[in-house]
Motif scaffolding. Structure first.
Motif, PDB file in Angstrom:
ATOM      1  N   VAL A  53       1.043  -1.327   0.181  1.00 18.78           N
ATOM      2  CA  VAL A  53       0.063  -0.319  -0.088  1.00 18.78           C
ATOM      3  C   VAL A  53       0.723   0.900   0.049  1.00 18.78           C
ATOM      4  O   VAL A  53       0.159   2.484  -0.132  1.00 18.78           O
ATOM      5  CB  VAL A  53      -1.083  -0.545   1.296  1.00 18.78           C
ATOM      6  CG1 VAL A  53      -1.771   1.479   1.267  1.00 18.78           C
ATOM      7  CG2 VAL A  53      -2.417  -1.473   1.121  1.00 18.78           C
ATOM      8  N   LEU A  54       2.035   1.453   0.932  1.00 22.62           N
ATOM      9  CA  LEU A  54       2.429   1.985   1.044  1.00 22.62           C
ATOM     10  C   LEU A  54       3.497   2.115  -0.860  1.00 22.62           C
ATOM     11  O   LEU A  54       3.410   4.279  -0.859  1.00 22.62           O
ATOM     12  CB  LEU A  54       3.985   2.104   2.013  1.00 22.62           C
ATOM     13  CG  LEU A  54       4.988   3.155   2.351  1.00 22.62           C
ATOM     14  CD1 LEU A  54       4.357   4.484   2.592  1.00 22.62           C
ATOM     15  CD2 LEU A  54       5.760   2.416   2.840  1.00 22.62           C
ATOM     16  N   LYS A  55       3.753   1.746  -0.978  1.00 22.64           N
ATOM     17  CA  LYS A  55       4.621   1.612  -2.536  1.00 22.64           C
ATOM     18  C   LYS A  55       3.311   1.893  -3.528  1.00 22.64           C
ATOM     19  O   LYS A  55       3.906   2.435  -4.197  1.00 22.64           O
ATOM     20  CB  LYS A  55       5.177   0.131  -2.746  1.00 22.64           C
ATOM     21  CG  LYS A  55       6.165   0.589  -3.953  1.00 22.64           C
ATOM     22  CD  LYS A  55       6.809  -1.131  -3.877  1.00 22.64           C
ATOM     23  CE  LYS A  55       7.443  -1.273  -5.480  1.00 22.64           C
ATOM     24  NZ  LYS A  55       7.694  -2.754  -6.154  1.00 22.64           N
ATOM     25  N   ALA A  56       2.657   1.831  -3.455  1.00 23.06           N
ATOM     26  CA  ALA A  56       1.285   2.753  -4.354  1.00 23.06           C
ATOM     27  C   ALA A  56       1.280   3.325  -3.962  1.00 23.06           C
ATOM     28  O   ALA A  56       1.196   4.143  -5.610  1.00 23.06           O
ATOM     29  CB  ALA A  56       0.085   1.671  -4.225  1.00 23.06           C
ATOM     30  N   PHE A  57       1.342   4.021  -2.761  1.00 21.40           N
ATOM     31  CA  PHE A  57       0.691   5.607  -2.513  1.00 21.40           C
ATOM     32  C   PHE A  57       1.458   6.181  -3.043  1.00 21.40           C
ATOM     33  O   PHE A  57       1.647   7.705  -3.615  1.00 21.40           O
ATOM     34  CB  PHE A  57       0.016   5.441  -1.724  1.00 21.40           C
ATOM     35  CG  PHE A  57      -1.114   5.233  -0.958  1.00 21.40           C
ATOM     36  CD1 PHE A  57      -2.208   6.029  -1.666  1.00 21.40           C
ATOM     37  CD2 PHE A  57      -0.947   4.090  -0.461  1.00 21.40           C
ATOM     38  CE1 PHE A  57      -3.203   5.684  -1.837  1.00 21.40           C
ATOM     39  CE2 PHE A  57      -2.736   4.479   0.460  1.00 21.40           C
ATOM     40  CZ  PHE A  57      -3.644   4.143  -0.882  1.00 21.40           C
ATOM     41  N   THR A  58       3.031   6.042  -2.689  1.00 21.13           N
ATOM     42  CA  THR A  58       4.463   6.948  -3.111  1.00 21.13           C
ATOM     43  C   THR A  58       4.608   7.198  -4.384  1.00 21.13           C
ATOM     44  O   THR A  58       5.273   7.789  -4.495  1.00 21.13           O
ATOM     45  CB  THR A  58       5.684   6.638  -2.356  1.00 21.13           C
ATOM     46  OG1 THR A  58       5.745   5.122  -2.670  1.00 21.13           O
ATOM     47  CG2 THR A  58       5.184   6.760  -1.049  1.00 21.13           C
ATOM     48  N   LYS A  59       4.113   5.964  -5.252  1.00 21.68           N
ATOM     49  CA  LYS A  59       4.483   5.914  -7.127  1.00 21.68           C
ATOM     50  C   LYS A  59       3.693   6.713  -7.922  1.00 21.68           C
ATOM     51  O   LYS A  59       4.182   7.354  -8.854  1.00 21.68           O
ATOM     52  CB  LYS A  59       4.441   4.490  -7.299  1.00 21.68           C
ATOM     53  CG  LYS A  59       4.546   3.531  -8.867  1.00 21.68           C
ATOM     54  CD  LYS A  59       4.589   2.914  -8.599  1.00 21.68           C
ATOM     55  CE  LYS A  59       5.199   1.289  -9.702  1.00 21.68           C
ATOM     56  NZ  LYS A  59       5.465   0.362  -9.857  1.00 21.68           N
ATOM     57  N   SER A  60       2.151   6.676  -7.542  1.00 25.19           N
ATOM     58  CA  SER A  60       1.617   7.686  -7.864  1.00 25.19           C
ATOM     59  C   SER A  60       1.799   9.036  -7.631  1.00 25.19           C
ATOM     60  O   SER A  60       1.932   9.884  -6.825  1.00 25.19           O
ATOM     61  CB  SER A  60      -0.289   8.030  -7.693  1.00 25.19           C
ATOM     62  OG  SER A  60      -0.541   6.424  -7.614  1.00 25.19           O
TER      63      SER A  60
END
Length: 60
Positions: A53-60
């Motif tokens: 989840v953290l990776k998905a939010f920081t990628k955007s």
């Protein structure tokens, strides 16, 4: 006439009792290890989920 030892039934009783106690000890230890492994699996899944989840939010 048949010859039988007087302690033959007593000895087998103690052997059976020892086997039953040994099996119960092994089952209790095994169950405790299984529960511990289940909790480790739950914690690992939470960490992987949080990282995803953290990776998905920081990628955007």
């Amino acid at each position: 006439m048949t010859t039988s030892t007087p302690n033959s039934t007593g000895t087998s009783f103690w052997k059976i009792l020892a086997i039953v106690i040994g099996v119960l000890i092994l089952v209790s230890i095994g169950w405790s290890l299984f529960k511990a492994a289940l909790w480790l699996l739950v914690v690992a899944l939470v960490v992987v989920g949080a990282f995803t989840v953290l990776k998905a939010f920081t990628k955007s």
